[in-house]
Scaffold this motif. Sequence first.
Motif, mmCIF file in Angstrom:
data_model
loop_
_atom_site.group_PDB
_atom_site.id
_atom_site.type_symbol
_atom_site.label_atom_id
_atom_site.label_comp_id
_atom_site.label_asym_id
_atom_site.label_seq_id
_atom_site.Cartn_x
_atom_site.Cartn_y
_atom_site.Cartn_z
ATOM 1 N N CYS A 1 15.763 -7.994 -18.490
ATOM 2 C CA CYS A 1 16.462 -7.083 -18.583
ATOM 3 C C CYS A 1 16.244 -6.511 -19.878
ATOM 4 C CB CYS A 1 17.442 -7.128 -18.333
ATOM 5 S SG CYS A 1 18.079 -7.765 -16.351
ATOM 6 N N ILE B 1 25.244 -10.522 -17.094
ATOM 7 C CA ILE B 1 26.023 -10.884 -16.004
ATOM 8 C C ILE B 1 26.470 -9.175 -15.652
ATOM 9 C CG2 ILE B 1 29.156 -11.379 -14.690
ATOM 10 C CD1 ILE B 1 26.272 -13.464 -15.807
ATOM 11 N N VAL C 1 23.699 -11.458 -11.197
ATOM 12 C CA VAL C 1 23.225 -12.351 -11.959
ATOM 13 C C VAL C 1 22.149 -11.302 -12.633
ATOM 14 C CG1 VAL C 1 23.057 -14.191 -12.837
ATOM 15 C CG2 VAL C 1 24.350 -13.709 -11.864
ATOM 16 N N LEU C 2 21.119 -11.640 -13.527
ATOM 17 C CA LEU C 2 19.965 -11.193 -13.947
ATOM 18 C C LEU C 2 19.034 -12.053 -14.930
ATOM 19 C CD1 LEU C 2 20.526 -7.189 -13.196
ATOM 20 C CD2 LEU C 2 18.727 -9.074 -12.029
ATOM 21 N N ASP C 3 17.695 -11.811 -15.081
ATOM 22 C CA ASP C 3 17.402 -12.438 -16.543
ATOM 23 C C ASP C 3 17.252 -11.657 -17.406
ATOM 24 O OD1 ASP C 3 15.305 -14.974 -17.509
ATOM 25 O OD2 ASP C 3 14.327 -12.881 -17.889
ATOM 26 N N LEU C 4 17.796 -12.479 -19.214
ATOM 27 C CA LEU C 4 18.199 -12.044 -19.822
ATOM 28 C C LEU C 4 16.762 -11.139 -20.106
ATOM 29 C CD1 LEU C 4 20.271 -10.065 -21.951
ATOM 30 C CD2 LEU C 4 19.738 -12.332 -23.374
ATOM 31 N N GLU D 1 26.140 -9.987 -21.790
ATOM 32 C CA GLU D 1 24.818 -11.660 -22.012
ATOM 33 C C GLU D 1 25.852 -12.950 -21.862
ATOM 34 O OE1 GLU D 1 22.540 -11.442 -25.130
ATOM 35 O OE2 GLU D 1 22.575 -8.880 -25.329
ATOM 36 N N ASP D 2 25.197 -13.086 -20.846
ATOM 37 C CA ASP D 2 26.252 -15.418 -21.127
ATOM 38 C C ASP D 2 25.275 -15.249 -21.081
ATOM 39 O OD1 ASP D 2 27.455 -17.579 -20.471
ATOM 40 O OD2 ASP D 2 27.997 -16.796 -18.002
ATOM 41 N N CYS E 1 17.207 -13.635 -2.497
ATOM 42 C CA CYS E 1 17.764 -15.282 -4.073
ATOM 43 C C CYS E 1 19.288 -15.272 -3.378
ATOM 44 C CB CYS E 1 18.576 -14.367 -5.394
ATOM 45 S SG CYS E 1 19.391 -13.142 -4.903
ATOM 46 N N LEU F 1 19.152 -13.352 -9.847
ATOM 47 C CA LEU F 1 18.751 -14.882 -10.290
ATOM 48 C C LEU F 1 19.916 -15.086 -8.971
ATOM 49 C CD1 LEU F 1 19.008 -15.911 -13.559
ATOM 50 C CD2 LEU F 1 17.086 -16.002 -12.189
ATOM 51 N N ASP G 1 21.239 -16.738 -21.171
ATOM 52 C CA ASP G 1 19.908 -16.417 -21.126
ATOM 53 C C ASP G 1 19.730 -15.171 -20.104
ATOM 54 O OD1 ASP G 1 20.394 -18.250 -19.089
ATOM 55 O OD2 ASP G 1 18.557 -19.176 -19.579
ATOM 56 N N GLU G 2 21.449 -15.012 -19.258
ATOM 57 C CA GLU G 2 21.182 -14.268 -18.232
ATOM 58 C C GLU G 2 22.294 -13.401 -18.090
ATOM 59 O OE1 GLU G 2 21.785 -18.056 -14.676
ATOM 60 O OE2 GLU G 2 24.139 -17.195 -15.630
#
Length: 356
Positions: free
Chosen positions: A207, A124, A201-204, A118-119, A189, A167, A121-122
Motif C-alpha cells: 500500500c 486496516i 486488511v491489506l499488506d502495508l 497501520e497495525d 481471500c 489479506l 505490517d498491515e
Amino acid sequence: MGAYYSTLSGWIIPVTRAMKALDIDPNETLEKFNIDPADVNDPEGRICVVSLGNLFEYCNKVVDDREFNIEVARHFHPSALHALGYAIQSAFSLQEALERVSKYKRVVSNCSNMETYEDGDELIVEFVVYRYPDSGRQVLSPDLIESFLATLVQVARDMVGGNLEPLKVQLSTPSPRENSEAVASFFNCPVQYGCERNAIVLDLAACKERCLGNNPVMNQIHMEMLNQFMSRVDKTNLSYLIENKIIEELPMGAPSQSDVAKHLGFSLRNLQRKLSEQGTCYKDILDATRKRLTLSYIKQPHLSISEISYLVGFSNVANFNRAFKRWLGTAPGEYRQSYLSENTISEPDHSAQASR
C-alpha cells in the motif's frame, strides 16, 4: 428517519451498469424504488440509502448468489465520487488514497465513518456504519456494506494495476444462509462474517508503493477542488473552510487565526471553541495544510526549494527546512532526490489517526 441518511447520486452510474450487465431493466427498477436516474447529473445530488438498500435486495433476488453486490463494485469508477474520486486517482500511494477516503468520507454519505490505520505490517481500512438510535440496527443494509467493501477492493486493484489481494475481509453482518461463489471469487481471500468490525486488511508494504496514476500537479489541483467541494456540502466542518482560506493566503504569508476568524464571521474565542469541539485547533490545521502542499510541490522538479518555502508561507528557507525535517525526518533536497530516483521515502500521514 431513513430519508435523513443519504449517499452521493453518483452511485447510480455503477448500479445502472451492473443492472444492464445482469439483464435487469434499469429504468423500471430505479423507478420502482423512487430513484430518479436524472439525479446523477447533479454532482452534489443525494439519494436515500433506504431506497438504495431495498434496490440491492431486490436485484440480488433476481440474480441470486449476491452477484449484484459484486457487479456494482466491478463497474465502479472513482469519477462517481466526483471531486473525491479524482483526488483518489492522483494520490501518491494506495495508502494515501485510502486515508483520503477516510478523511473525506462525508462527501460520499452521512451513514458511516471510515478509518485507515497501520497495525504492524498491515493496513486496516475499517468501515464504521452508524446505527439507528431507536433500534440499534445499522443504517446500511448487509448488501450495501458488502458491496462498498468490494468497491474499495476494486478501487485498490485499479490503482495498483490489478495485482492486489486483501489479506482478509471482515464483516459485522451475520453469516449468510448460503455461501456466495461470486463474493468469494471476487475477494479471493478469507471472508469472515459476524465480526466486531467491517474491515479490509491489506499488506502495508504494498500500500505504500507509488501508484501508476500518481501525478503531483493534478493531485494538488484535485485536492483544492475537493476542499472547495467539502466546504459547500459540509458547512458544519470548519476545518475545510479554514484550510481553503489558508491555501488562498499562504503565498503572502500564513494568515493569523484572528484574520481567519474574522473572515469566517467568528470571534477568535468562538472559533477556538468550535475547533476544540471538533478535536482540532488552528495550529494543527495550518501545519497539516502546509505539509500536504509541500509534499505536492516537492515532487514537482520545476519548483525550487526556496519557491516552495514561499508558496507554503515561510518567511525564510531555514524555517521551512526545519519544518520539513520535523514532518519527514529528512531535508527537502534529500527527499526530492530520493523521490525522483524512485527510491521513495514513505511519508507517515497521521490524519486518519488524528480523526479517530
